[in-house]
Design an enzyme around this catalytic site. Structure first.
Site, short mmCIF file in Angstrom:
data_model
loop_
_atom_site.label_atom_id
_atom_site.label_comp_id
_atom_site.label_asym_id
_atom_site.label_seq_id
_atom_site.Cartn_x
_atom_site.Cartn_y
_atom_site.Cartn_z
N ARG A 225 -13.19 -36.56 16.23
CA ARG A 225 -11.62 -36.20 15.90
C ARG A 225 -11.74 -34.45 15.95
O ARG A 225 -12.61 -33.98 15.72
CB ARG A 225 -10.99 -36.54 14.45
N GLU A 254 -3.12 -32.65 19.41
CA GLU A 254 -3.20 -33.55 20.62
C GLU A 254 -1.49 -33.78 21.01
O GLU A 254 -0.93 -34.30 20.02
CB GLU A 254 -3.93 -34.74 20.64
N HIS A 272 -8.71 -37.43 25.22
CA HIS A 272 -8.71 -38.34 24.04
C HIS A 272 -8.66 -39.58 24.55
O HIS A 272 -7.61 -40.48 24.32
CB HIS A 272 -7.68 -38.05 22.85
C1 8YV Z 1 -8.32 -44.86 20.14
C2 8YV Z 1 -9.90 -43.49 18.68
O1 8YV Z 1 -9.17 -45.87 20.55
O2 8YV Z 1 -10.49 -45.79 18.56
C3 8YV Z 1 -10.14 -44.65 18.02
O3 8YV Z 1 -10.36 -44.07 16.72
O4 8YV Z 1 -10.32 -42.13 18.59
C4 8YV Z 1 -8.98 -43.61 19.74
O5 8YV Z 1 -9.76 -43.30 20.92
C5 8YV Z 1 -6.97 -44.70 21.08
O6 8YV Z 1 -6.25 -43.63 20.74
C6 8YV Z 1 -6.32 -45.88 21.23
O7 8YV Z 1 -5.75 -46.21 19.97
#
Ligand code: 8YV
Length: 306
Positions: A225, A254, A272
């Protein structure tokens, strides 16, 4: 009887037919007048910040089924207070997210982005061979947060004959070298790879003090993150070549990221998209549905957070 659920994120649009097979579905983004008190389930992505008022307006909400493994975008206290169950989608996305970290490691080491532009800009024709790059063989990786994704990534880089080190609150029953002190690991490794969870406990964990420990030849990779990194400190280290480079899939704000990142020549920026493959995102949608259906039939989702 089909339960009524609300999808909160346009990211889910392409999976509407899957959801409609199992539930009465409305979407937050179609702006039609919604009777928020009617929805028992809510599906949100890892990027979607639920507005504070929505927790109250969804007065009959029983479960939030996350289309993500991370849940730092959720107000846990509000969920606990309102007895809202929270479920997520671990495991199905682990391999792809770890693959992205591996892609970053090799792309940074072999300066892939620069090499591509070297040809595009006719430098090969005009200036001859490109500069040498770094081999990953026998180099040291430091994984911050040896959870599922961190362990999956460790297996991948072990196959590249790299030395695996990790930092976290507790030593694990695993053969990799454990560092209780993040500063010491940052000083020791060639690649610092952030795979820990986001949220308060890891906020700005990678700060100026940690970055100062890193070697000028070392790289930083973040697939966790954006909240985990002090971005002003990182930009300063990259701009002044205090570290060799960085690859980032996540950012503090973001998609309107700090524009200073876009002026650097030693960073790979990625929007992301760690779990963003056809196969994984479909599996994630199916798992959000399984979490909802299992909860509605048994009171417990498959992967329950709270
Ligand atoms: C989500 C993410 O997969 O899974 C997570 O925690 O960081 C993201 O990549 C993506 O945003 C779909 O919700």
């Amino acid at each position: 009887m089909k339960r009524k659920i609300l999808l909160a994120d346009p990211l889910l649009e392409q999976y509407l037919p899957l959801y409609k097979k199992n539930f009465i579905v409305d979407t937050l983004w179609n702006n039609k007048k919604l009777k928020l008190s009617e929805y028992e389930g809510l599906v949100v992505s890892g990027l979607f910040k639920i507005p504070s008022n929505l927790y109250d307006e969804l007065s009959n909400l029983k479960i939030i089924s996350l289309f993500s493994v991370g849940f730092d975008n959720i107000d846990i206290n509000k969920c606990k207070k309102k007895n809202i169950v929270l479920a997520n989608t671990p495991k199905v996305l682990t391999n792809d997210v770890a693959d992205l970290a591996l892609t970053f490691l090799l792309s940074l080491s072999r300066n892939l982005y620069h090499a591509h532009n070297y040809i595009i800009n006719n430098n090969w024709e005009e200036n001859g061979p490109i500069d040498l790059t770094a081999s990953v063989y026998k180099k040291k990786v430091g994984i911050v947060g040896l959870g599922e994704i961190g362990r999956n990534f460790a297996k991948k880089v072990k196959s590249l004959s790299m030395e695996i080190n990790y930092y976290g609150p507790n030593k694990k029953k695993i053969s990799y070298k454990y560092f209780k002190d993040l500063k010491k690991m940052a000083r020791y490794v060639d690649y610092l790879v952030i795979t820990c969870i986001g949220g308060e406990k890891t906020n700005n964990l990678i700060n100026n003090e940690i970055l100062n420990q890193m070697k000028k030849t070392s790289y930083l990779i973040n697939i966790s993150r954006g909240s985990v990194i002090d971005e002003k400190a990182l930009i300063n280290h990259l701009k002044n070549k205090k570290i060799k480079g960085a690859a980032l899939d996540v950012f503090k704000n973001e998609p309107k990221i700090n524009t200073q990142f876009k002026k650097l020549d030693n960073v790979i920026l990625h929007p992301h998209n760690g779990s963003g493959t056809y196969e994984t995102r479909k599996e994630m949608a199916e798992l959000t549905i399984k979490n909802l259906k299992t909860f509605f039939s048994t009171g417990k989702p498959v992967y329950r957070i709270i």
